[in-house]
Design a protein around this motif. Structure first.
Motif, PDB file in Angstrom:
ATOM      1  N   ILE A   4       0.860  -1.185   0.000  1.00 40.98           N
ATOM      2  CA  ILE A   4       0.000   0.000   0.000  1.00 40.98           C
ATOM      3  C   ILE A   4       0.895   1.233   0.000  1.00 40.98           C
ATOM      4  O   ILE A   4       1.843   1.329   0.784  1.00 40.98           O
ATOM      5  N   ILE A   5       0.583   2.180  -0.871  1.00 37.23           N
ATOM      6  CA  ILE A   5       1.358   3.419  -0.962  1.00 37.23           C
ATOM      7  C   ILE A   5       0.566   4.522  -0.286  1.00 37.23           C
ATOM      8  O   ILE A   5      -0.525   4.882  -0.724  1.00 37.23           O
ATOM      9  N   ASN A   6       1.116   5.045   0.794  1.00 37.27           N
ATOM     10  CA  ASN A   6       0.458   6.080   1.596  1.00 37.27           C
ATOM     11  C   ASN A   6       1.021   7.468   1.293  1.00 37.27           C
ATOM     12  O   ASN A   6       1.150   8.303   2.198  1.00 37.27           O
ATOM     13  N   LEU A   7       1.317   7.727   0.045  1.00 41.04           N
ATOM     14  CA  LEU A   7       1.916   9.010  -0.320  1.00 41.04           C
ATOM     15  C   LEU A   7       0.943  10.163  -0.091  1.00 41.04           C
ATOM     16  O   LEU A   7       1.345  11.242   0.359  1.00 41.04           O
ATOM     17  N   LYS A  36       0.840   7.388  -6.591  1.00 33.55           N
ATOM     18  CA  LYS A  36      -0.070   7.557  -5.457  1.00 33.55           C
ATOM     19  C   LYS A  36      -1.220   6.562  -5.500  1.00 33.55           C
ATOM     20  O   LYS A  36      -1.683   6.099  -4.463  1.00 33.55           O
ATOM     21  N   GLN A  37      -1.667   6.212  -6.698  1.00 35.17           N
ATOM     22  CA  GLN A  37      -2.778   5.280  -6.860  1.00 35.17           C
ATOM     23  C   GLN A  37      -2.333   3.823  -6.770  1.00 35.17           C
ATOM     24  O   GLN A  37      -3.173   2.925  -6.760  1.00 35.17           O
ATOM     25  N   GLY A  38      -1.034   3.596  -6.720  1.00 35.15           N
ATOM     26  CA  GLY A  38      -0.527   2.232  -6.658  1.00 35.15           C
ATOM     27  C   GLY A  38      -0.608   1.504  -7.983  1.00 35.15           C
ATOM     28  O   GLY A  38      -0.627   0.282  -8.027  1.00 35.15           O
ATOM     29  N   LYS A  39      -0.649   2.243  -9.071  1.00 40.42           N
ATOM     30  CA  LYS A  39      -0.793   1.648 -10.401  1.00 40.42           C
ATOM     31  C   LYS A  39       0.542   1.478 -11.117  1.00 40.42           C
ATOM     32  O   LYS A  39       0.576   1.374 -12.327  1.00 40.42           O
ATOM     33  N   VAL A  40       1.617   1.460 -10.368  1.00 42.91           N
ATOM     34  CA  VAL A  40       2.934   1.223 -10.958  1.00 42.91           C
ATOM     35  C   VAL A  40       3.447  -0.125 -10.464  1.00 42.91           C
ATOM     36  O   VAL A  40       3.110  -0.571  -9.372  1.00 42.91           O
ATOM     37  N   LYS A  41       4.241  -0.766 -11.276  1.00 42.50           N
ATOM     38  CA  LYS A  41       4.802  -2.059 -10.883  1.00 42.50           C
ATOM     39  C   LYS A  41       6.122  -1.877 -10.136  1.00 42.50           C
ATOM     40  O   LYS A  41       6.593  -2.780  -9.475  1.00 42.50           O
ATOM     41  N   GLY A  42       6.697  -0.709 -10.240  1.00 42.39           N
ATOM     42  CA  GLY A  42       7.951  -0.438  -9.553  1.00 42.39           C
ATOM     43  C   GLY A  42       8.381   0.997  -9.790  1.00 42.39           C
ATOM     44  O   GLY A  42       7.837   1.687 -10.646  1.00 42.39           O
ATOM     45  N   PHE A  43       9.338   1.431  -9.002  1.00 43.92           N
ATOM     46  CA  PHE A  43       9.927   2.749  -9.199  1.00 43.92           C
ATOM     47  C   PHE A  43      11.330   2.727  -8.638  1.00 43.92           C
ATOM     48  O   PHE A  43      11.704   1.850  -7.866  1.00 43.92           O
ATOM     49  N   GLN A  58      10.495   8.688   6.336  1.00 42.67           N
ATOM     50  CA  GLN A  58      11.163   7.418   6.077  1.00 42.67           C
ATOM     51  C   GLN A  58      10.364   6.638   5.033  1.00 42.67           C
ATOM     52  O   GLN A  58       9.142   6.845   4.907  1.00 42.67           O
ATOM     53  N   PRO A  59      11.008   5.719   4.301  1.00 38.78           N
ATOM     54  CA  PRO A  59      10.270   4.908   3.328  1.00 38.78           C
ATOM     55  C   PRO A  59       9.077   4.175   3.948  1.00 38.78           C
ATOM     56  O   PRO A  59       8.032   4.035   3.308  1.00 38.78           O
ATOM     57  N   GLY A  60       9.203   3.749   5.190  1.00 40.52           N
ATOM     58  CA  GLY A  60       8.107   3.065   5.869  1.00 40.52           C
ATOM     59  C   GLY A  60       6.908   3.956   6.132  1.00 40.52           C
ATOM     60  O   GLY A  60       5.808   3.467   6.386  1.00 40.52           O
ATOM     61  N   ASP A  61       7.104   5.264   6.075  1.00 40.16           N
ATOM     62  CA  ASP A  61       5.975   6.186   6.212  1.00 40.16           C
ATOM     63  C   ASP A  61       5.129   6.204   4.941  1.00 40.16           C
ATOM     64  O   ASP A  61       3.954   6.567   4.981  1.00 40.16           O
ATOM     65  N   ILE A  62       5.738   5.818   3.828  1.00 37.38           N
ATOM     66  CA  ILE A  62       5.075   5.863   2.530  1.00 37.38           C
ATOM     67  C   ILE A  62       4.599   4.480   2.090  1.00 37.38           C
ATOM     68  O   ILE A  62       3.523   4.334   1.536  1.00 37.38           O
TER      69      ILE A  62
END
Length: 69
Positions: A4-7, A36-43, A58-62
């Motif tokens: 889950i991406i919490n950006l 933000k929508q989580g529609k990417v396979k990677g970055f 931190q990355p864990g916040d996102i």
């Protein structure tokens, strides 16, 4: 997707607009929206690093892992 991406949450907490973050990180607003929508396979980790640096987090916040689909 189990990641889950919490950006959006971090943007709201830091009172930063998506447009400003996209410019600061060096990606398009469209790509940021997809992220933000989580529609990417990677970055790239460099992108994650730039986001964390700009939002002072931190990355864990996102990123969050869940075992539920």
């Amino acid at each position: 997707m189990p990641i889950i991406i919490n950006l959006d949450v971090m943007l709201a907490k830091r009172k930063v607009k998506s447009k400003d973050l996209a410019v600061a990180v060096g990606i398009t607003e469209q790509n940021l929206s997809l992220l933000k929508q989580g529609k990417v396979k990677g970055f790239r980790l460099a992108t994650l690093e730039a986001i964390c640096k700009h939002l002072d987090c931190q990355p864990g916040d996102i990123l969050e892992y869940t075992d539920k689909e």
